[in-house]
Scaffold this motif. Structure first.
Motif, PDB file in Angstrom:
ATOM      1  N   MET A 141       0.838  -1.192   0.000  1.00  0.00           N
ATOM      2  CA  MET A 141       0.000   0.000   0.000  1.00  0.00           C
ATOM      3  C   MET A 141       0.883   1.256   0.000  1.00  0.00           C
ATOM      4  O   MET A 141       1.793   1.373   0.809  1.00  0.00           O
ATOM      5  CB  MET A 141      -0.904  -0.013   1.225  1.00  0.00           C
ATOM      6  N   THR A 142       0.591   2.147  -0.896  1.00  0.00           N
ATOM      7  CA  THR A 142       1.361   3.380  -1.016  1.00  0.00           C
ATOM      8  C   THR A 142       0.757   4.472  -0.129  1.00  0.00           C
ATOM      9  O   THR A 142      -0.460   4.639  -0.095  1.00  0.00           O
ATOM     10  CB  THR A 142       1.362   3.856  -2.483  1.00  0.00           C
ATOM     11  N   LYS A 143       1.623   5.182   0.582  1.00  0.00           N
ATOM     12  CA  LYS A 143       1.190   6.315   1.402  1.00  0.00           C
ATOM     13  C   LYS A 143       1.879   7.563   0.856  1.00  0.00           C
ATOM     14  O   LYS A 143       3.083   7.541   0.583  1.00  0.00           O
ATOM     15  CB  LYS A 143       1.587   6.128   2.865  1.00  0.00           C
ATOM     16  N   LYS A 144       1.117   8.651   0.714  1.00  0.00           N
ATOM     17  CA  LYS A 144       1.685   9.903   0.203  1.00  0.00           C
ATOM     18  C   LYS A 144       1.564  10.997   1.251  1.00  0.00           C
ATOM     19  O   LYS A 144       0.570  11.072   1.979  1.00  0.00           O
ATOM     20  CB  LYS A 144       0.974  10.335  -1.075  1.00  0.00           C
ATOM     21  N   TYR A 145       2.602  11.818   1.290  1.00  0.00           N
ATOM     22  CA  TYR A 145       2.662  12.936   2.227  1.00  0.00           C
ATOM     23  C   TYR A 145       3.188  14.155   1.472  1.00  0.00           C
ATOM     24  O   TYR A 145       3.978  14.021   0.541  1.00  0.00           O
ATOM     25  CB  TYR A 145       3.625  12.630   3.375  1.00  0.00           C
ATOM     26  N   ILE A 146       2.754  15.321   1.913  1.00  0.00           N
ATOM     27  CA  ILE A 146       3.272  16.565   1.331  1.00  0.00           C
ATOM     28  C   ILE A 146       3.592  17.549   2.451  1.00  0.00           C
ATOM     29  O   ILE A 146       3.079  17.442   3.565  1.00  0.00           O
ATOM     30  CB  ILE A 146       2.271  17.220   0.347  1.00  0.00           C
ATOM     31  N   ALA A 147       4.445  18.484   2.137  1.00  0.00           N
ATOM     32  CA  ALA A 147       4.733  19.581   3.061  1.00  0.00           C
ATOM     33  C   ALA A 147       4.877  20.850   2.239  1.00  0.00           C
ATOM     34  O   ALA A 147       5.654  20.889   1.281  1.00  0.00           O
ATOM     35  CB  ALA A 147       6.009  19.315   3.846  1.00  0.00           C
ATOM     36  N   LYS A 148       4.112  21.856   2.606  1.00  0.00           N
ATOM     37  CA  LYS A 148       4.290  23.184   2.033  1.00  0.00           C
ATOM     38  C   LYS A 148       5.383  23.839   2.870  1.00  0.00           C
ATOM     39  O   LYS A 148       5.243  23.976   4.093  1.00  0.00           O
ATOM     40  CB  LYS A 148       2.992  23.981   2.102  1.00  0.00           C
ATOM     41  N   ILE A 149       6.471  24.216   2.220  1.00  0.00           N
ATOM     42  CA  ILE A 149       7.632  24.736   2.942  1.00  0.00           C
ATOM     43  C   ILE A 149       7.601  26.263   2.902  1.00  0.00           C
ATOM     44  O   ILE A 149       7.555  26.863   1.824  1.00  0.00           O
ATOM     45  CB  ILE A 149       8.930  24.173   2.333  1.00  0.00           C
ATOM     46  N   VAL A 150       7.605  26.858   4.082  1.00  0.00           N
ATOM     47  CA  VAL A 150       7.473  28.312   4.222  1.00  0.00           C
ATOM     48  C   VAL A 150       8.763  28.917   4.793  1.00  0.00           C
ATOM     49  O   VAL A 150       9.541  28.226   5.451  1.00  0.00           O
ATOM     50  CB  VAL A 150       6.257  28.680   5.105  1.00  0.00           C
ATOM     51  N   PRO A 151       8.976  30.210   4.546  1.00  0.00           N
ATOM     52  CA  PRO A 151      10.210  30.858   5.012  1.00  0.00           C
ATOM     53  C   PRO A 151      10.328  30.908   6.541  1.00  0.00           C
ATOM     54  O   PRO A 151       9.325  30.980   7.249  1.00  0.00           O
ATOM     55  CB  PRO A 151      10.112  32.281   4.465  1.00  0.00           C
ATOM     56  N   LEU A 152      11.562  30.875   7.005  1.00  0.00           N
ATOM     57  CA  LEU A 152      11.892  31.107   8.411  1.00  0.00           C
ATOM     58  C   LEU A 152      13.169  31.942   8.423  1.00  0.00           C
ATOM     59  O   LEU A 152      14.085  31.681   7.634  1.00  0.00           O
ATOM     60  CB  LEU A 152      12.111  29.781   9.153  1.00  0.00           C
ATOM     61  N   ASN A 153      13.223  32.952   9.250  1.00  0.00           N
ATOM     62  CA  ASN A 153      14.368  33.864   9.359  1.00  0.00           C
ATOM     63  C   ASN A 153      14.545  34.733   8.113  1.00  0.00           C
ATOM     64  O   ASN A 153      15.616  35.290   7.878  1.00  0.00           O
ATOM     65  CB  ASN A 153      15.660  33.087   9.654  1.00  0.00           C
ATOM     66  N   ALA A 154      13.492  34.877   7.324  1.00  0.00           N
ATOM     67  CA  ALA A 154      13.589  35.610   6.048  1.00  0.00           C
ATOM     68  C   ALA A 154      13.971  37.073   6.239  1.00  0.00           C
ATOM     69  O   ALA A 154      14.759  37.614   5.447  1.00  0.00           O
ATOM     70  CB  ALA A 154      12.265  35.511   5.287  1.00  0.00           C
ATOM     71  N   ASP A 155      13.433  37.739   7.256  1.00  0.00           N
ATOM     72  CA  ASP A 155      13.727  39.161   7.445  1.00  0.00           C
ATOM     73  C   ASP A 155      15.216  39.393   7.645  1.00  0.00           C
ATOM     74  O   ASP A 155      15.784  40.342   7.127  1.00  0.00           O
ATOM     75  CB  ASP A 155      12.947  39.740   8.634  1.00  0.00           C
ATOM     76  N   TYR A 156      15.861  38.498   8.358  1.00  0.00           N
ATOM     77  CA  TYR A 156      17.292  38.671   8.638  1.00  0.00           C
ATOM     78  C   TYR A 156      18.155  38.271   7.448  1.00  0.00           C
ATOM     79  O   TYR A 156      19.113  38.960   7.110  1.00  0.00           O
ATOM     80  CB  TYR A 156      17.706  37.857   9.873  1.00  0.00           C
TER      81      TYR A 156
END
Length: 185
Positions: free
Chosen positions: A1-16
């Motif tokens: 059985m196949t399992k799928k996962y996703i992650a939306k990757i968002v900025p961290l420490n962008a201001d610096y």
């Protein structure tokens, strides 16, 4: 059985750091392998980017770090500050994730535009065996993990308060630049 996962990757420490790194990760867990596909945009250019999933060995649900985790108020969330909400570094997305050898020079490097793509088929038996050796279970529990992308240029001046040395690698290598919660697709 196949399992799928996703992650939306968002900025961290962008201001610096001056860029808003973002992208997406996809994980497809089959019977024999884990297919990992990560594409990132607007990362610091021409820089090697460590990337891993982090989590809690006891199975607690990991969350992404935000600026709320900047406990020393230096305007950066460094690697140690992520641990309270995200747990520990678990599996690297390098040339051999199943070896779980975190500190190395075999991670993707962004191009002049700050883009990189990573794709790997990982033998699941080998990964689960190593995972069990290190964390006491062979259940990856991807939907309880978060992904981090790390790495800023060596010439970026960081406050002395920024921690995160791993072996011979300093905080420039380990500073998180983006993060995402892994969820069932």
């Amino acid at each position: 059985m196949t399992k799928k996962y996703i992650a939306k990757i968002v900025p961290l420490n962008a201001d610096y750091i001056g860029v808003s790194a973002h992208g997406q990760a996809e994980f497809t867990e089959g019977e024999n392998n884990l297919h990992i596909k990560i594409e990132m945009f607007d990362t610091p250019a021409n820089t090697q980017h460590w990337e891993h999933f982090h989590g809690f060995p006891d199975g607690r649900d990991a969350q992404i770090a935000t600026m709320d985790q900047d406990i020393n108020h230096d305007n950066l969330v460094d690697l140690p500050e992520t641990e309270a909400v995200s747990g520990t570094t678990m599996v690297p997305f390098d040339n051999a994730p199943q070896d779980m050898n975190i500190p190395n020079d075999n991670y993707p490097t962004s191009d002049a535009n700050g883009h990189f793509a990573y794709e790997k088929d990982v033998p699941l038996d080998a990964l689960k065996k190593q995972f069990k050796e290190v964390f006491g279970t062979d259940d990856l529990e991807l939907d309880k993990r978060v992904i981090y992308v790390h790495g800023v240029p060596q010439d970026l001046k960081l406050p002395v308060s920024v921690a995160g040395e791993v072996g011979d690698y300093d905080a420039h290598v380990t500073l998180p630049i983006a993060t995402g919660k892994i969820e069932k697709a």
